[in-house]
Design a protein around this motif. Sequence first.
Motif, PDB file in Angstrom:
ATOM      1  N   LEU A   1      25.633 -25.132 -30.089  1.00  0.00           N
ATOM      2  CA  LEU A   1      24.380 -25.186 -30.844  1.00  0.00           C
ATOM      3  C   LEU A   1      23.206 -24.734 -29.985  1.00  0.00           C
ATOM      4  CD1 LEU A   1      22.821 -25.867 -33.392  1.00  0.00           C
ATOM      5  CD2 LEU A   1      22.717 -28.253 -32.609  1.00  0.00           C
ATOM      6  N   THR A   2      23.128 -25.222 -28.768  1.00  0.00           N
ATOM      7  CA  THR A   2      22.043 -24.814 -27.874  1.00  0.00           C
ATOM      8  C   THR A   2      22.175 -23.337 -27.509  1.00  0.00           C
ATOM      9  OG1 THR A   2      22.113 -27.048 -26.980  1.00  0.00           O
ATOM     10  CG2 THR A   2      20.754 -25.487 -25.822  1.00  0.00           C
ATOM     11  N   ASN A   3      23.416 -22.849 -27.351  1.00  0.00           N
ATOM     12  CA  ASN A   3      23.640 -21.407 -27.121  1.00  0.00           C
ATOM     13  C   ASN A   3      22.949 -20.599 -28.208  1.00  0.00           C
ATOM     14  OD1 ASN A   3      27.145 -21.533 -26.078  1.00  0.00           O
ATOM     15  ND2 ASN A   3      25.338 -21.480 -24.813  1.00  0.00           N
ATOM     16  N   LEU A   4      23.218 -20.961 -29.458  1.00  0.00           N
ATOM     17  CA  LEU A   4      22.689 -20.184 -30.576  1.00  0.00           C
ATOM     18  C   LEU A   4      21.181 -20.360 -30.747  1.00  0.00           C
ATOM     19  CD1 LEU A   4      25.619 -20.619 -33.117  1.00  0.00           C
ATOM     20  CD2 LEU A   4      25.102 -18.639 -31.691  1.00  0.00           C
ATOM     21  N   CYS A   5      20.673 -21.548 -30.477  1.00  0.00           N
ATOM     22  CA  CYS A   5      19.214 -21.756 -30.523  1.00  0.00           C
ATOM     23  C   CYS A   5      18.523 -20.883 -29.480  1.00  0.00           C
ATOM     24  CB  CYS A   5      18.866 -23.223 -30.285  1.00  0.00           C
ATOM     25  SG  CYS A   5      19.260 -24.310 -31.666  1.00  0.00           S
ATOM     26  N   ASN A   6      19.075 -20.841 -28.283  1.00  0.00           N
ATOM     27  CA  ASN A   6      18.504 -19.999 -27.221  1.00  0.00           C
ATOM     28  C   ASN A   6      18.660 -18.513 -27.542  1.00  0.00           C
ATOM     29  OD1 ASN A   6      17.802 -22.335 -25.903  1.00  0.00           O
ATOM     30  ND2 ASN A   6      19.434 -22.218 -24.405  1.00  0.00           N
ATOM     31  N   LEU A   7      19.757 -18.151 -28.198  1.00  0.00           N
ATOM     32  CA  LEU A   7      19.954 -16.768 -28.639  1.00  0.00           C
ATOM     33  C   LEU A   7      18.868 -16.390 -29.645  1.00  0.00           C
ATOM     34  CD1 LEU A   7      21.585 -14.119 -28.897  1.00  0.00           C
ATOM     35  CD2 LEU A   7      22.975 -15.297 -30.626  1.00  0.00           C
TER      36      LEU A   7
ATOM     37  N   ALA B   1      25.296 -20.433 -36.921  1.00  0.00           N
ATOM     38  CA  ALA B   1      24.452 -19.229 -36.918  1.00  0.00           C
ATOM     39  C   ALA B   1      23.714 -19.102 -38.249  1.00  0.00           C
ATOM     40  CB  ALA B   1      25.294 -17.996 -36.639  1.00  0.00           C
ATOM     41  N   ALA B   2      24.398 -19.361 -39.349  1.00  0.00           N
ATOM     42  CA  ALA B   2      23.761 -19.278 -40.664  1.00  0.00           C
ATOM     43  C   ALA B   2      22.663 -20.331 -40.804  1.00  0.00           C
ATOM     44  CB  ALA B   2      24.803 -19.443 -41.769  1.00  0.00           C
ATOM     45  N   SER B   3      22.921 -21.538 -40.313  1.00  0.00           N
ATOM     46  CA  SER B   3      21.918 -22.601 -40.427  1.00  0.00           C
ATOM     47  C   SER B   3      20.681 -22.306 -39.581  1.00  0.00           C
ATOM     48  CB  SER B   3      22.515 -23.952 -40.046  1.00  0.00           C
ATOM     49  OG  SER B   3      22.737 -24.028 -38.655  1.00  0.00           O
ATOM     50  N   LEU B   4      20.823 -21.474 -38.558  1.00  0.00           N
ATOM     51  CA  LEU B   4      19.683 -21.084 -37.726  1.00  0.00           C
ATOM     52  C   LEU B   4      19.007 -19.805 -38.222  1.00  0.00           C
ATOM     53  CD1 LEU B   4      21.209 -21.823 -34.218  1.00  0.00           C
ATOM     54  CD2 LEU B   4      19.358 -23.081 -35.341  1.00  0.00           C
ATOM     55  N   GLY B   5      19.514 -19.253 -39.325  1.00  0.00           N
ATOM     56  CA  GLY B   5      18.912 -18.057 -39.900  1.00  0.00           C
ATOM     57  C   GLY B   5      19.220 -16.783 -39.146  1.00  0.00           C
ATOM     58  N   LEU B   6      20.301 -16.772 -38.385  1.00  0.00           N
ATOM     59  CA  LEU B   6      20.675 -15.572 -37.629  1.00  0.00           C
ATOM     60  C   LEU B   6      21.459 -14.618 -38.528  1.00  0.00           C
ATOM     61  CD1 LEU B   6      21.859 -17.266 -34.318  1.00  0.00           C
ATOM     62  CD2 LEU B   6      19.713 -16.045 -34.708  1.00  0.00           C
ATOM     63  N   ARG B   7      21.087 -13.356 -38.519  1.00  0.00           N
ATOM     64  CA  ARG B   7      21.836 -12.338 -39.250  1.00  0.00           C
ATOM     65  C   ARG B   7      23.036 -11.982 -38.391  1.00  0.00           C
ATOM     66  NH1 ARG B   7      20.220  -6.289 -39.900  1.00  0.00           N
ATOM     67  NH2 ARG B   7      21.851  -5.635 -41.329  1.00  0.00           N
ATOM     68  N   HIS B   8      24.221 -12.339 -38.845  1.00  0.00           N
ATOM     69  CA  HIS B   8      25.380 -12.207 -37.967  1.00  0.00           C
ATOM     70  C   HIS B   8      26.634 -11.803 -38.735  1.00  0.00           C
ATOM     71  CE1 HIS B   8      26.064 -16.127 -39.770  1.00  0.00           C
ATOM     72  NE2 HIS B   8      27.321 -16.020 -39.402  1.00  0.00           N
TER      73      HIS B   8
ATOM     74  N   ASP C   1      20.952 -33.468 -29.502  1.00  0.00           N
ATOM     75  CA  ASP C   1      21.477 -32.679 -30.624  1.00  0.00           C
ATOM     76  C   ASP C   1      22.989 -32.869 -30.751  1.00  0.00           C
ATOM     77  OD1 ASP C   1      19.010 -31.625 -31.291  1.00  0.00           O
ATOM     78  OD2 ASP C   1      19.292 -29.813 -30.089  1.00  0.00           O
ATOM     79  N   GLY C   2      23.668 -32.817 -29.626  1.00  0.00           N
ATOM     80  CA  GLY C   2      25.124 -32.981 -29.639  1.00  0.00           C
ATOM     81  C   GLY C   2      25.538 -34.372 -30.079  1.00  0.00           C
ATOM     82  N   LEU C   3      24.856 -35.397 -29.569  1.00  0.00           N
ATOM     83  CA  LEU C   3      25.179 -36.772 -29.953  1.00  0.00           C
ATOM     84  C   LEU C   3      24.897 -37.019 -31.433  1.00  0.00           C
ATOM     85  CD1 LEU C   3      23.803 -38.662 -26.820  1.00  0.00           C
ATOM     86  CD2 LEU C   3      26.203 -38.257 -27.430  1.00  0.00           C
TER      87      LEU C   3
END
Length: 183
Positions: A134-140, A170-177, A11-13
Amino acid sequence: MIHRSRPPDWDGLLTIALALVVLFATLGLAYLHWLRRVIGSARAPNDSRLEEHSWLVVPGKRLGREGPDPEFRERLDRAAALARSPCAARLVILGGRTANAAVSEARAGAEYLEAGRLSRKLPLILEDQSRNTLTNLCNLRALAVRDGAVQTPLVIVSNRYHLARLGLMAASLGLRHRLEPAE
């Protein structure tokens, strides 16, 4: 100490490759656009109001020799101040082990807060499996789904220079933030 080989962070690459393609394809105009957004996010005022049942989220930051560096401590201190609100439901600290650190960023952040910086007992969740934002937020998001809290308001506390990037992810992952500057 056993050093485990980790698989490449695809994902990072891929993100880096895509960013370079966009940068060259737009002759640098995309860079100027995002620079403007980063500066706009950084200038946003602090807003201490929390919605009911808010999760306070602190993204990790690479640890120094002595543990959390001054910027990571700013994030943690701001989250501790927000945790005084009765609307705060949980405190989530993100960040896995990076470089040669003996503990994860999340564990180091929790130890920092547990050393008397939290005036109110709040459920503490550590997400310590990720290596990047990105992985932080996916895991969140996975944690929120697991706890049935997908629509729970998240207050993401970070340094001003990091807010635009966090908000976009966060927005791209659909997180209400809502983004909260640490400074």
